[in-house]
Design an enzyme around this catalytic site. Structure first.
Site, mmCIF file in Angstrom:
data_model
loop_
_atom_site.group_PDB
_atom_site.id
_atom_site.type_symbol
_atom_site.label_atom_id
_atom_site.label_comp_id
_atom_site.label_asym_id
_atom_site.label_seq_id
_atom_site.Cartn_x
_atom_site.Cartn_y
_atom_site.Cartn_z
ATOM 1 N N SER A 73 0.881 -1.284 -0.121
ATOM 2 C CA SER A 73 -0.168 -0.025 -0.143
ATOM 3 C C SER A 73 0.661 1.093 -0.083
ATOM 4 O O SER A 73 1.837 1.241 0.841
ATOM 5 C CB SER A 73 -0.933 0.069 1.135
ATOM 6 O OG SER A 73 -1.365 1.362 1.496
ATOM 7 N N MET A 121 -12.219 4.260 0.053
ATOM 8 C CA MET A 121 -12.808 4.663 1.227
ATOM 9 C C MET A 121 -13.273 6.159 1.276
ATOM 10 O O MET A 121 -12.910 7.140 1.686
ATOM 11 C CB MET A 121 -11.778 4.682 2.329
ATOM 12 C CG MET A 121 -11.229 3.587 2.642
ATOM 13 S SD MET A 121 -9.598 3.280 3.523
ATOM 14 C CE MET A 121 -8.743 3.229 1.963
ATOM 15 N N MET A 180 -8.971 8.308 0.185
ATOM 16 C CA MET A 180 -9.930 8.693 1.457
ATOM 17 C C MET A 180 -10.464 9.874 1.150
ATOM 18 O O MET A 180 -9.694 10.831 0.795
ATOM 19 C CB MET A 180 -9.014 8.562 2.678
ATOM 20 C CG MET A 180 -8.281 6.920 3.178
ATOM 21 S SD MET A 180 -7.510 7.123 4.541
ATOM 22 C CE MET A 180 -6.572 5.640 4.389
ATOM 23 N N ASP A 197 -4.884 3.945 -1.603
ATOM 24 C CA ASP A 197 -5.903 3.899 -0.576
ATOM 25 C C ASP A 197 -6.355 5.431 -0.852
ATOM 26 O O ASP A 197 -5.884 6.410 -0.614
ATOM 27 C CB ASP A 197 -5.351 3.877 0.861
ATOM 28 C CG ASP A 197 -5.036 2.244 1.161
ATOM 29 O OD1 ASP A 197 -6.035 1.700 1.145
ATOM 30 O OD2 ASP A 197 -3.777 2.075 1.575
ATOM 31 N N GLY A 237 -8.607 4.322 7.662
ATOM 32 C CA GLY A 237 -8.449 5.809 7.840
ATOM 33 C C GLY A 237 -6.907 6.062 7.704
ATOM 34 O O GLY A 237 -6.431 6.896 7.473
ATOM 35 N N PHE A 238 -6.147 5.159 8.329
ATOM 36 C CA PHE A 238 -4.656 5.397 8.457
ATOM 37 C C PHE A 238 -3.834 4.171 8.294
ATOM 38 O O PHE A 238 -4.294 3.172 8.459
ATOM 39 C CB PHE A 238 -4.313 5.852 10.131
ATOM 40 C CG PHE A 238 -5.199 7.224 10.141
ATOM 41 C CD1 PHE A 238 -4.906 8.551 9.854
ATOM 42 C CD2 PHE A 238 -6.462 7.103 10.658
ATOM 43 C CE1 PHE A 238 -5.685 9.563 10.290
ATOM 44 C CE2 PHE A 238 -7.487 8.236 11.069
ATOM 45 C CZ PHE A 238 -6.835 9.250 10.761
ATOM 46 N N GLY A 239 -2.493 4.416 7.929
ATOM 47 C CA GLY A 239 -1.374 3.274 8.120
ATOM 48 C C GLY A 239 -0.978 3.149 9.275
ATOM 49 O O GLY A 239 -1.174 3.844 10.289
ATOM 50 N N GLY A 240 -0.411 2.081 9.510
ATOM 51 C CA GLY A 240 0.569 1.622 10.608
ATOM 52 C C GLY A 240 -0.339 1.390 11.775
ATOM 53 O O GLY A 240 0.212 1.433 12.946
ATOM 54 N N HIS A 272 -1.684 -1.242 -4.142
ATOM 55 C CA HIS A 272 -2.563 -1.066 -3.270
ATOM 56 C C HIS A 272 -2.674 0.508 -3.127
ATOM 57 O O HIS A 272 -1.662 1.077 -2.914
ATOM 58 C CB HIS A 272 -2.667 -1.718 -2.039
ATOM 59 C CG HIS A 272 -4.204 -1.471 -1.209
ATOM 60 N ND1 HIS A 272 -5.070 -2.152 -1.655
ATOM 61 C CD2 HIS A 272 -4.256 -0.555 -0.295
ATOM 62 C CE1 HIS A 272 -5.882 -1.834 -0.804
ATOM 63 N NE2 HIS A 272 -5.546 -1.002 -0.014
ATOM 64 N N MET A 284 -11.362 -5.648 6.426
ATOM 65 C CA MET A 284 -10.549 -4.896 7.000
ATOM 66 C C MET A 284 -10.171 -5.392 8.519
ATOM 67 O O MET A 284 -11.113 -5.804 9.094
ATOM 68 C CB MET A 284 -11.328 -3.526 7.090
ATOM 69 C CG MET A 284 -11.388 -2.726 5.846
ATOM 70 S SD MET A 284 -9.942 -2.109 5.120
ATOM 71 C CE MET A 284 -9.241 -1.360 6.155
ATOM 72 N N HIS A 336 -8.468 1.150 -3.616
ATOM 73 C CA HIS A 336 -9.704 1.045 -2.396
ATOM 74 C C HIS A 336 -10.089 2.292 -2.261
ATOM 75 O O HIS A 336 -9.515 3.281 -1.441
ATOM 76 C CB HIS A 336 -8.562 0.544 -1.252
ATOM 77 C CG HIS A 336 -9.381 0.047 0.257
ATOM 78 N ND1 HIS A 336 -8.556 -0.268 1.214
ATOM 79 C CD2 HIS A 336 -10.510 0.171 0.365
ATOM 80 C CE1 HIS A 336 -9.556 -0.304 2.158
ATOM 81 N NE2 HIS A 336 -10.796 -0.245 1.578
ATOM 82 N N GLY A 342 1.265 -1.885 4.292
ATOM 83 C CA GLY A 342 1.657 -0.443 4.051
ATOM 84 C C GLY A 342 2.924 -0.401 4.861
ATOM 85 O O GLY A 342 4.107 -0.292 4.254
ATOM 86 N N ASP A 401 -6.598 -6.499 4.643
ATOM 87 C CA ASP A 401 -6.051 -4.941 4.729
ATOM 88 C C ASP A 401 -5.871 -4.413 6.091
ATOM 89 O O ASP A 401 -7.108 -4.152 6.729
ATOM 90 C CB ASP A 401 -6.993 -4.152 3.831
ATOM 91 C CG ASP A 401 -6.095 -2.783 3.433
ATOM 92 O OD1 ASP A 401 -5.198 -2.319 4.149
ATOM 93 O OD2 ASP A 401 -6.952 -1.875 2.653
ATOM 94 N N GLY A 402 -4.931 -4.268 6.830
ATOM 95 C CA GLY A 402 -4.574 -3.421 8.088
ATOM 96 C C GLY A 402 -3.696 -4.128 8.853
ATOM 97 O O GLY A 402 -4.166 -5.311 9.206
ATOM 98 N N GLY A 403 -2.604 -3.635 9.148
ATOM 99 C CA GLY A 403 -1.768 -4.195 10.185
ATOM 100 C C GLY A 403 -1.237 -5.584 9.825
ATOM 101 O O GLY A 403 -0.827 -6.373 10.735
#
Ligand code: DX5
Ligand code: ZN
Length: 241
Positions: free
Chosen positions: A26, A86, A55, A53, A160-163, A51, A155, A84, A215, A193-195
């Site tokens: 990402s 959002m 937003m 993102d 909303g945010f990376g990391g 990927h 998800m 993606h 990401g 997607d995420g973490g």
């Protein structure tokens, strides 16, 4: 669905066999001062998709990338762009992102009033259609739509945010989605997607994911982009054995 892109979203394994797991870095965590070079590095390291993102500050509490950056990314790589969305009112932006160079357009079940119509619009634009679920959204919300989607995205953080930190209870949701697809005999890829990072990727793969978005674990990895992608792939394959 026999476009060349089809292979990028379709699960390649069958029940009981190891799947070929795809890695989708990402760019949310990339260095935007040299985005083209960062994407090229990910591609050279064996990334399967890029990927992106998008937003809008409305559906999620952050504003990121629009069609301009998607079209710049399009010029930087020959890999499929996994866009993606959002955003609220995704139906208003399908054609814009299709023209910008998206290959997969993923929309949120929570943002779509007429999800079936929206997936039809994405296919009509010649693109693969994905459906994403927020962590709090139950799996039953996609039960009727799986035959019409190319990917379902689980998800594993609040978008909303990376990391952000991976939400471990989502592993069971991934496994239940895998069981649902097998029960319905639907050829639809599971994207997570995420973490996703070294500490979670093995469990995510074992739960049944086909496409892993990462990401921070790629673009903010101290070991560098190439080694990070290699490590993720190795750990994912070990988890998938
Ligand atoms: C989160 C985005 C993700 C994000 C993942 O809202 O949809 O794609 O970039 O970032 P990491 O892998 O850092 O959690
Ligand atoms: Zn994403």
């Amino acid at each position: 669905m026999s476009t060349p892109e089809a292979a990028d979203a379709t699960p390649t394994g069958t029940a009981g066999h190891a799947r070929h797991i795809k890695i989708a870095p990402s760019i949310l965590s990339a260095d935007f001062t040299c985005l083209g070079a960062q994407i090229a590095e990910a591609e050279a390291a064996g990334a399967d998709l890029i990927h992106v993102d998008v937003m809008d500050g409305c559906f999620v509490p952050n504003i990121t990338i629009g069609p301009l950056v998607v079209s710049a990314a399009r010029r930087a790589t020959s890999l499929p762009l996994d866009v993606h969305l959002m955003i609220a009112h995704p139906e208003d932006y399908v054609d814009v992102f299709a023209r910008a160079g998206a290959d997969i357009i993923t929309v949120h079940v929570e943002a779509a009033v007429h999800l079936h119509r929206l997936l039809q619009a994405i296919h009509k634009a010649g693109k693969r259609a994905g459906v994403s679920l927020n962590p709090a959204t139950p799996l039953c919300t996609v039960e009727e739509i799986v035959p019409y989607a190319d990917t379902i995205m689980v998800m594993t953080v609040n978008p909303g945010f990376g990391g952000q930190e991976f939400i471990p209870t989502m592993l069971d949701k991934i496994a239940r989605l895998r069981a649902l697809l097998e029960r319905r005999q639907v050829q639809c890829a599971i994207e997570v997607d995420g973490g996703v990072g070294p500490n979670t990727v093995g469990r995510v793969a074992a739960a049944g994911a086909d496409i892993l978005v990462a990401g921070a674990a790629v673009f903010a990895a101290p070991e560098g982009i190439a080694q990070a992608i290699g490590n993720l792939r190795r750990l994912a394959e070990a988890g998938n054995e």
